[in-house]
Design an enzyme around this catalytic site. Structure first.
Site, mmCIF file in Angstrom:
data_model
loop_
_atom_site.group_PDB
_atom_site.id
_atom_site.type_symbol
_atom_site.label_atom_id
_atom_site.label_comp_id
_atom_site.label_asym_id
_atom_site.label_seq_id
_atom_site.Cartn_x
_atom_site.Cartn_y
_atom_site.Cartn_z
ATOM 1 N N CYS A 22 -5.615 -5.670 2.212
ATOM 2 C CA CYS A 22 -6.558 -4.656 2.682
ATOM 3 C C CYS A 22 -6.910 -3.732 1.515
ATOM 4 O O CYS A 22 -6.139 -3.565 0.574
ATOM 5 C CB CYS A 22 -6.030 -3.893 3.892
ATOM 6 S SG CYS A 22 -4.409 -3.150 3.680
ATOM 7 N N SER A 80 -1.096 -4.349 1.606
ATOM 8 C CA SER A 80 -2.001 -3.314 1.108
ATOM 9 C C SER A 80 -2.392 -3.586 -0.335
ATOM 10 O O SER A 80 -1.659 -4.260 -1.064
ATOM 11 C CB SER A 80 -1.311 -1.952 1.174
ATOM 12 O OG SER A 80 -0.259 -1.898 0.225
ATOM 13 N N ASP A 81 -3.531 -3.053 -0.748
ATOM 14 C CA ASP A 81 -3.800 -2.955 -2.175
ATOM 15 C C ASP A 81 -2.773 -1.953 -2.730
ATOM 16 O O ASP A 81 -2.087 -1.259 -1.973
ATOM 17 C CB ASP A 81 -5.239 -2.479 -2.433
ATOM 18 C CG ASP A 81 -5.724 -2.873 -3.831
ATOM 19 O OD1 ASP A 81 -4.879 -3.112 -4.723
ATOM 20 O OD2 ASP A 81 -6.951 -2.925 -4.041
ATOM 21 N N TRP A 82 -2.673 -1.896 -4.052
ATOM 22 C CA TRP A 82 -1.583 -1.115 -4.664
ATOM 23 C C TRP A 82 -1.781 0.403 -4.456
ATOM 24 O O TRP A 82 -2.614 1.022 -5.114
ATOM 25 C CB TRP A 82 -1.488 -1.490 -6.144
ATOM 26 C CG TRP A 82 -0.505 -2.596 -6.389
ATOM 27 C CD1 TRP A 82 0.502 -2.606 -7.304
ATOM 28 C CD2 TRP A 82 -0.383 -3.852 -5.689
ATOM 29 N NE1 TRP A 82 1.235 -3.771 -7.196
ATOM 30 C CE2 TRP A 82 0.722 -4.544 -6.219
ATOM 31 C CE3 TRP A 82 -1.072 -4.452 -4.621
ATOM 32 C CZ2 TRP A 82 1.136 -5.797 -5.749
ATOM 33 C CZ3 TRP A 82 -0.665 -5.696 -4.155
ATOM 34 C CH2 TRP A 82 0.424 -6.346 -4.727
ATOM 35 N N GLY A 83 -1.029 0.927 -3.502
ATOM 36 C CA GLY A 83 -1.152 2.346 -3.190
ATOM 37 C C GLY A 83 -2.143 2.629 -2.072
ATOM 38 O O GLY A 83 -2.527 3.782 -1.864
#
Ligand SMILES: *[C@@H]1O[C@H](CO)[C@@H](O)[C@H](O)[C@H]1NC(C)=O
Ligand SMILES: *[C@@H]1O[C@H](CO)[C@@H](O)[C@H](O)[C@H]1NC(C)=O
Ligand SMILES: *[C@@H]1O[C@H](CO)[C@@H](O)[C@H](O)[C@H]1NC(C)=O
Ligand SMILES: *[C@@H]1O[C@H](CO)[C@@H](O)[C@H](O)[C@H]1NC(C)=O
Length: 736
Positions: free
Chosen positions: A225, A258-261
């Site tokens: 995402c 998730s995308d990073w963060g």
């Protein structure tokens, strides 16, 4: 180093002579989801709540061998998973292949080559013990200024869908989980952490969701995402996107990470569909901020904010994807060390993949202009060539440049996390020098600003090759004032002036552009510019791929996966500086807008020349539909079969990219025409072949916002077959 223990039956030995290379199991046939879920059930049913939560939680940024690492469990045993960039090869690793970018894969319009590219990438990721490759990327070039457009397939959903399907299958058949990303509506870098991309559900389905739907059909194991919000809700806590659309409508069985963060909550994210948080920290730029998952998630389950079945479902999705790709059966140990690359053991996974990269680089080179067959060039007839521009050379600095956020050398990939370090690069100067041979003198200059010198070098050469580029990338790196997205669509490094200076000096000027996307070409009609080549972002074999096309070893068949406009203002979307970004152009992206608004592009979508020519004849179209028993007007299903005869009517062998565009009935309110099929057909001179297309319910439907379903509209359709979106050779209509 440690060699993984594998059964000897299914082993291919890469680099047999080299003790430090890795063993890679031959192709795996992924399990069905049902079989994978059965195995997962047996394992996950033994897990405690803490264990289930552990495997959904990343260990934190730069805490582990890979860019993302989950916690493993013992008793029952489940390994820590390694998730690694990038869509074009392995990031943060040595002795890997750095191949063509996604945009070039798309420009090949070649299903088989796209698949082969994915297969070799899958082999390399597996060889280094990666569980999840963070690609393919499938965000759209909604506007040519979008910084990461080059990582994916351009402006058309059908083409992006083919790239998605073939890439997912090719990677996963090597036993590596592919990640379809970024879900969803992540089309620009500016404000990507806080802007909301707002789009109606028809546009969402017909364009942005399309490649994700094809990925799910290809059994993709994971989906990432995105950072951005959609309708004011973060993508990674968006119930509509993840639960309703992805897991509901599309029936996605793998896991969403998730995308990073990009995770912003515990219960809200998890209840709305997020299955794994990456890289784990609440703030990845700030160590020890804790995690939204881990203990926070266990607490949320215990407090009744998240049903325990949901935690079980998350674990099941992850474990099932792992079983599906048979990673329980001798998956190699992870040998990356992303943040101390020099400490990683020597594992060479390159095999002979450079051959595929060279072929793909040539197959994705688009010939834009070729006056009086200037190309190809027979080196035997040449005494001297000039090679001009900083884009024709490399420099040792290129190899030490963090995530390629540098400029001033030849461009063969953009910048950001979607990159790999080059093991080497054959720059255009080296590639051309080698191909022309020792008998041809080569004079060169890499100074883009000394126009007098450039003219001097160009002047008395048989051919003057002049190079320029335009770069872009991800927003965490700024290059020449470009914060990821492009500030403009002109060439960098004084390119327009350099090209003009060379063309003024030499009547056989050949322009070569390495670009992430469209650029303006104010010099295109200069009478001395006899040819223009568009190799895009060809990777480590850049110069060899280019030379193969220049000398005619390869007859170019690359096609533009985007529209090149005459003027910047002809594009309709732009990069928004606002925090709410309504995708107001709706379905009219790229060529669909140019067709609708009757704007003449400089080079249309699907365009590209060949050294030969092709005749199209005998288009035949047969349509079959089945109708609802009660309501005879409602079409339940339909199939349309089209066939056309293609003849190589020129003097050399070559491949044509035959493209099928569909016009829907007027009542559908669709763009004038949309790509719904393409085939690459290779023909010896004088030879003919029949090319066939089959359009099914997927290609024939529109998204009906009233019923929130796909429907085949009734009325008159037209199928247009041709060599580009603006070079239609034959059309035929049918009624459903
Ligand atoms: C492997 O990578 C290292 C580090 O980049 C490099 O020094 C070495 O030459 C590479 N080996 C081969 C065989 O490519
Ligand atoms: C956003 O809202 C529009 C209008 O209500 C709706 O059609 C669309 O499906 C929504 N999209 C998302 C991603 O929630
Ligand atoms: C739980 O989440 C909060 C923010 O909601 C954070 O401050 C805290 O550090 C987290 N706890 C753990 C154990 O990670
Ligand atoms: C466009 O951007 C490039 C890269 O930053 C820069 O070199 C060039 O001068 C800019 N062009 C214009 C017309 O501002």
């Amino acid at each position: 180093m440690h060699l993984p223990s594998l059964s000897t039956t299914a082993i291919t030995l890469l680099f047999a002579a080299n003790a430090a290379t890795t063993l890679v199991e031959a192709k795996v046939k992924p399990l069905s989801w049902d079989a994978a879920y059965n195995k997962a059930e047996a394992l996950v049913s033994q897990m405690s709540l803490e264990q289930k939560v552990a495997i959904t939680t990343g260990s934190g940024w730069m805490k582990g061998a890979c860019v993302g690492n989950t916690y493993g469990t013992t008793n029952p045993d489940f390994p820590s998973l390694c998730l690694q960039d990038a869509p074009l090869g392995i990031r943060f690793a040595s002795n890997v292949t750095s191949g063509v970018s996604g945009i070039n894969a798309a420009a090949s319009f070649d299903r088989k080559a796209i698949r082969e590219r994915a297969e070799y990438m899958g082999k390399e990721f597996k060889g280094k013990g990666v569980h999840v490759q963070l690609g393919p990327a499938m965000n759209f070039m909604r506007d040519p200024r979008g910084g990461r457009g080059w990582e994916a397939g351009g402006e058309d959903p059908f083409l992006m869908g083919v790239l998605a399907e073939e890439t997912v299958k090719g990677i996963q058949e090597q036993g590596v989980i592919a990640t379809a990303k970024h879900f969803l509506l992540n089309e620009q870098e500016t404000n990507r952490h806080k802007s909301s991309s707002d789009v109606d559900s028809r546009t969402l389905h017909e364009i942005y969701l399309w490649p994700f739907a094809r990925s799910v059909e290809a059994d993709v194991g994971s989906i990432m995402c995105a950072y951005n919000l959609a309708n004011a809700t973060y993508a990674c806590e968006n119930d509509y996107l993840m639960n309703t659309v992805l897991k509901g409508e599309l029936g996605f069985k793998g896991f969403v990470h998730s995308d990073w963060g990009a995770t912003h909550s515990t219960a809200k994210s998890v209840n709305n569909g997020l299955d794994m948080t990456m890289p784990g920290d609440i703030d990845m730029n700030n160590a020890n901020t804790g995690t939204y998952f881990g203990k926070n998630l266990t607490d949320a389950v215990e407090a009744g904010e998240v049903p325990e079945e949901r935690a079980t479902d998350m674990a099941m999705r992850i474990v099932a994807s792992w079983y599906k790709m048979k990673q329980d059966k001798g998956h190699p140990e992870t040998t990356l060390d992303s943040f101390h690359m020099e400490k990683a053991p020597y594992v060479n996974v390159q095999s002979n993949h450079k051959k595929l990269v060279r072929e793909m680089g040539a197959a994705s080179n688009v010939l834009l202009k070729n006056v009086k067959n200037t190309l190809p060039i027979d080196p035997k007839k040449v005494k001297k060539i000039a090679v001009i521009g900083s884009d024709s050379i490399t420099d040792p600095k290129l190899f030490n440049c963090a995530d390629h956020g540098c400029t001033g050398y030849t461009l063969a990939q953009g910048w950001g996390s979607g990159t790999t370090y080059y093991p080497y690069i054959v720059d255009p100067l080296a590639g051309l020098t080698n191909a022309f041979g020792k008998k041809v003198a080569v004079e060169s200059t890499a100074d883009d600003w000394d126009l007098k010198k450039a003219a001097e070098v160009a002047k008395d050469s048989d051919y003057a090759f002049v190079f320029s580029n335009a770069d872009s990338g991800e927003e965490y790196i700024t290059v020449d004032g470009n914060v990821g997205d492009r500030n403009n669509i002109t060439l960098w490094h004084n390119g327009d002036n350099l090209i003009k200076a060379v063309a003024d000096a030499n009547k056989n000027t050949i322009v070569v552009i390495h670009a992430v996307g469209p650029v303006l070409m104010p010099w295109i009609n200069h009478p001395n510019i006899k040819a223009v080549l568009w190799p895009g972002l060809p990777g480590q074999e850049s110069g060899n791929s280019l030379a193969d096309v220049v000398t005619g070893k390869v007859n170019p068949s690359g096609r533009l996966p985007y529209t090149i406009a005459k003027r910047e203002e002809d594009y309709n979307a732009g990069i928004s500086q606002e925090l709410v970004i309504p995708y107001e152009e709706r379905l009219l992206m790229g060529y669909k807008w140019f067709d609708h608004a009757k704007i003449e592009p400089l080079f249309p979508f699907g365009y590209g020349l060949s050294y030969t020519k092709f005749d199209y004849s005998k288009l035949s179209v047969k349509a079959k539909a089945s109708y609802d028993k009660k309501d005879k007007k409602t079409i339940k299903d339909a199939t349309v079969k089209a066939s056309i005869s293609i003849k190589n009517a020129g003097h050399v062998e070559g491949a044509e990219i035959v493209q099928a565009y569909l016009s829907f009935p007027k009542s559908a309110g669709s763009p004038p025409q949309q790509l719904r099929g393409f085939e690459k057909v290779f023909l010896k001179k004088g030879k003919k072949e029949t090319v066939k297309f089959e359009l099914t319910k997927t290609e024939l439907s529109i998204w009906d916002e009233g019923t929130e379903t796909w429907v085949i509209p009734s009325g008159k359709f037209t199928i247009n077959i041709g060599a580009s979106s603006r070079d239609i050779r034959k059309s035929s209509s049918f009624t459903l």
